[in-house]
Design a protein around this motif. Structure first.
Motif, PDB file in Angstrom:
ATOM      1  N   GLU A  72       0.713  -1.362   0.051  1.00 28.81           N
ATOM      2  CA  GLU A  72      -0.070  -0.023   0.210  1.00 28.81           C
ATOM      3  C   GLU A  72       0.777   1.166   0.110  1.00 28.81           C
ATOM      4  O   GLU A  72       0.324   2.170  -0.554  1.00 28.81           O
ATOM      5  CB  GLU A  72      -0.867  -0.058   1.255  1.00 28.81           C
ATOM      6  N   ASP A  73       1.928   1.420   0.439  1.00 26.06           N
ATOM      7  CA  ASP A  73       3.020   2.357   0.690  1.00 26.06           C
ATOM      8  C   ASP A  73       3.944   2.386  -0.192  1.00 26.06           C
ATOM      9  O   ASP A  73       4.785   1.291  -0.267  1.00 26.06           O
ATOM     10  CB  ASP A  73       3.372   2.421   2.196  1.00 26.06           C
ATOM     11  N   GLU A  74       4.167   3.440  -1.207  1.00 31.05           N
ATOM     12  CA  GLU A  74       5.402   3.367  -2.018  1.00 31.05           C
ATOM     13  C   GLU A  74       6.405   3.742  -1.245  1.00 31.05           C
ATOM     14  O   GLU A  74       6.327   4.549  -0.158  1.00 31.05           O
ATOM     15  CB  GLU A  74       5.122   4.010  -3.395  1.00 31.05           C
ATOM     16  N   ASN A  75       7.773   3.422  -1.421  1.00 32.14           N
ATOM     17  CA  ASN A  75       8.811   4.131  -0.564  1.00 32.14           C
ATOM     18  C   ASN A  75       9.063   5.294  -0.980  1.00 32.14           C
ATOM     19  O   ASN A  75       9.302   5.811  -2.150  1.00 32.14           O
ATOM     20  CB  ASN A  75      10.232   3.163  -0.915  1.00 32.14           C
ATOM     21  N   LYS A  76       9.072   6.228   0.217  1.00 30.37           N
ATOM     22  CA  LYS A  76       9.576   7.704   0.257  1.00 30.37           C
ATOM     23  C   LYS A  76      10.990   7.895   0.702  1.00 30.37           C
ATOM     24  O   LYS A  76      11.592   7.124   1.157  1.00 30.37           O
ATOM     25  CB  LYS A  76       8.587   8.344   1.220  1.00 30.37           C
ATOM     26  N   THR A  77      11.312   9.110   0.039  1.00 26.95           N
ATOM     27  CA  THR A  77      12.803   9.336   0.312  1.00 26.95           C
ATOM     28  C   THR A  77      12.910  10.086   1.553  1.00 26.95           C
ATOM     29  O   THR A  77      11.883  10.737   2.305  1.00 26.95           O
ATOM     30  CB  THR A  77      13.233  10.273  -0.835  1.00 26.95           C
ATOM     31  N   VAL A  78      14.225  10.331   1.941  1.00 29.14           N
ATOM     32  CA  VAL A  78      14.560  11.006   3.230  1.00 29.14           C
ATOM     33  C   VAL A  78      14.180  12.387   3.144  1.00 29.14           C
ATOM     34  O   VAL A  78      13.732  13.177   4.024  1.00 29.14           O
ATOM     35  CB  VAL A  78      15.995  10.854   3.643  1.00 29.14           C
ATOM     36  N   GLU A  79      14.483  12.900   1.927  1.00 27.05           N
ATOM     37  CA  GLU A  79      14.007  14.128   1.560  1.00 27.05           C
ATOM     38  C   GLU A  79      12.654  14.457   1.705  1.00 27.05           C
ATOM     39  O   GLU A  79      12.167  15.435   2.244  1.00 27.05           O
ATOM     40  CB  GLU A  79      14.521  14.635   0.366  1.00 27.05           C
ATOM     41  N   CYS A 116      10.537   3.006   6.978  1.00 25.36           N
ATOM     42  CA  CYS A 116      10.812   3.221   8.456  1.00 25.36           C
ATOM     43  C   CYS A 116      12.000   3.813   8.586  1.00 25.36           C
ATOM     44  O   CYS A 116      12.724   4.579   9.280  1.00 25.36           O
ATOM     45  CB  CYS A 116      10.568   2.005   9.137  1.00 25.36           C
ATOM     46  N   LYS A 117      13.152   3.190   7.692  1.00 28.43           N
ATOM     47  CA  LYS A 117      14.744   3.477   7.901  1.00 28.43           C
ATOM     48  C   LYS A 117      14.318   5.130   7.192  1.00 28.43           C
ATOM     49  O   LYS A 117      15.425   5.875   8.004  1.00 28.43           O
ATOM     50  CB  LYS A 117      15.223   2.797   6.780  1.00 28.43           C
ATOM     51  N   ASN A 118      13.885   5.366   6.182  1.00 24.70           N
ATOM     52  CA  ASN A 118      13.922   6.828   5.676  1.00 24.70           C
ATOM     53  C   ASN A 118      13.375   7.876   6.529  1.00 24.70           C
ATOM     54  O   ASN A 118      13.900   8.959   6.715  1.00 24.70           O
ATOM     55  CB  ASN A 118      13.529   6.960   4.308  1.00 24.70           C
ATOM     56  N   ASN A 166       7.954  16.862   4.867  1.00 23.85           N
ATOM     57  CA  ASN A 166       6.804  16.452   5.228  1.00 23.85           C
ATOM     58  C   ASN A 166       6.645  15.877   6.892  1.00 23.85           C
ATOM     59  O   ASN A 166       6.578  14.688   6.960  1.00 23.85           O
ATOM     60  CB  ASN A 166       6.063  15.367   4.275  1.00 23.85           C
ATOM     61  N   PRO A 167       6.804  16.772   7.759  1.00 23.57           N
ATOM     62  CA  PRO A 167       6.858  15.973   9.105  1.00 23.57           C
ATOM     63  C   PRO A 167       5.594  15.281   9.565  1.00 23.57           C
ATOM     64  O   PRO A 167       5.739  14.431  10.416  1.00 23.57           O
ATOM     65  CB  PRO A 167       7.180  17.198   9.907  1.00 23.57           C
ATOM     66  N   GLU A 168       4.385  15.710   8.994  1.00 20.08           N
ATOM     67  CA  GLU A 168       3.335  14.950   9.643  1.00 20.08           C
ATOM     68  C   GLU A 168       3.166  13.601   8.933  1.00 20.08           C
ATOM     69  O   GLU A 168       2.997  12.601   9.602  1.00 20.08           O
ATOM     70  CB  GLU A 168       2.042  15.662   8.960  1.00 20.08           C
ATOM     71  N   ALA A 169       3.859  13.307   7.709  1.00 21.60           N
ATOM     72  CA  ALA A 169       3.879  11.985   6.909  1.00 21.60           C
ATOM     73  C   ALA A 169       4.888  11.238   7.893  1.00 21.60           C
ATOM     74  O   ALA A 169       4.986  10.183   7.985  1.00 21.60           O
ATOM     75  CB  ALA A 169       4.176  11.949   5.540  1.00 21.60           C
ATOM     76  N   ARG A 170       6.046  11.817   8.285  1.00 20.75           N
ATOM     77  CA  ARG A 170       7.068  11.126   8.975  1.00 20.75           C
ATOM     78  C   ARG A 170       6.861  10.725  10.330  1.00 20.75           C
ATOM     79  O   ARG A 170       7.170   9.691  10.755  1.00 20.75           O
ATOM     80  CB  ARG A 170       8.228  12.293   9.211  1.00 20.75           C
ATOM     81  N   ALA A 171       6.011  11.600  11.001  1.00 26.08           N
ATOM     82  CA  ALA A 171       5.372  10.867  12.340  1.00 26.08           C
ATOM     83  C   ALA A 171       4.442   9.875  12.245  1.00 26.08           C
ATOM     84  O   ALA A 171       4.695   9.023  12.867  1.00 26.08           O
ATOM     85  CB  ALA A 171       4.718  12.556  13.027  1.00 26.08           C
ATOM     86  N   GLU A 172       3.718  10.032  11.189  1.00 24.48           N
ATOM     87  CA  GLU A 172       2.622   9.008  10.902  1.00 24.48           C
ATOM     88  C   GLU A 172       3.427   7.470  10.485  1.00 24.48           C
ATOM     89  O   GLU A 172       3.055   6.403  11.149  1.00 24.48           O
ATOM     90  CB  GLU A 172       1.854   9.254   9.520  1.00 24.48           C
ATOM     91  N   ILE A 173       4.477   7.657   9.785  1.00 29.74           N
ATOM     92  CA  ILE A 173       5.286   6.385   9.338  1.00 29.74           C
ATOM     93  C   ILE A 173       5.817   5.915  10.680  1.00 29.74           C
ATOM     94  O   ILE A 173       5.909   4.709  10.956  1.00 29.74           O
ATOM     95  CB  ILE A 173       6.129   6.756   8.235  1.00 29.74           C
ATOM     96  N   LEU A 174       6.521   6.863  11.581  1.00 31.79           N
ATOM     97  CA  LEU A 174       7.472   6.459  12.607  1.00 31.79           C
ATOM     98  C   LEU A 174       6.481   5.774  13.675  1.00 31.79           C
ATOM     99  O   LEU A 174       6.652   4.876  14.390  1.00 31.79           O
ATOM    100  CB  LEU A 174       8.038   7.731  13.297  1.00 31.79           C
ATOM    101  N   ALA A 175       5.097   6.377  13.910  1.00 35.75           N
ATOM    102  CA  ALA A 175       4.224   5.850  14.858  1.00 35.75           C
ATOM    103  C   ALA A 175       3.700   4.284  14.256  1.00 35.75           C
ATOM    104  O   ALA A 175       3.645   3.400  15.034  1.00 35.75           O
ATOM    105  CB  ALA A 175       2.714   6.665  14.570  1.00 35.75           C
ATOM    106  N   LYS A 176       3.580   4.120  12.967  1.00 38.08           N
ATOM    107  CA  LYS A 176       3.403   2.800  12.320  1.00 38.08           C
ATOM    108  C   LYS A 176       4.476   1.838  12.554  1.00 38.08           C
ATOM    109  O   LYS A 176       4.461   0.686  12.984  1.00 38.08           O
ATOM    110  CB  LYS A 176       3.095   2.747  11.035  1.00 38.08           C
TER     111      LYS A 176
END
Length: 102
Positions: A38-45, A73-75, A50-60
């Motif tokens: 369901e999720d495509e891989n996003k880059t570190v950039e 998760c790594k990115n 996108n801090p909201e997306a980062r927070a969502e992924i880190l929570a998952k």
């Protein structure tokens, strides 16, 4: 080889019918696998911007068993580290400017 269908008629299963059936199953399998991803891989950039997306992924990632193997998760974690390092540098620079002036 003949196969009886529910209507009482018989169908002949030739070589092409079997190959066609295998192709259909292969296509259906590929569609199922791609739907599961369901999720495509996003880059570190992306996560830095996108801090909201980062927070969502880190929570998952906190509740995911194989989070260390997941690229998102790594990115997201790398972006979190870079972001906090940048915030620390900015705060240190601000503190230095307060103490020593511009």
């Amino acid at each position: 080889m003949k196969l009886r269908t529910g209507s009482g008629s018989a169908q002949t299963w030739g070589h092409y019918s079997v190959v066609s059936c295998i192709q259909k199953y292969a296509i259906i399998s590929l569609l199922a696998v791609s739907a599961c991803q369901e999720d495509e891989n996003k880059t570190v950039e992306f996560f830095l911007e996108n801090p909201e997306a980062r927070a969502e992924i880190l929570a998952k990632c906190e509740v995911t068993d194989a989070a260390t193997l997941d690229a998102n998760c790594k990115n997201a974690l790398d972006a979190e580290i870079r972001s906090s390092e940048a915030a620390t540098r900015k705060k240190n620079l601000s503190d230095m400017n307060t103490l020593f002036g511009d």
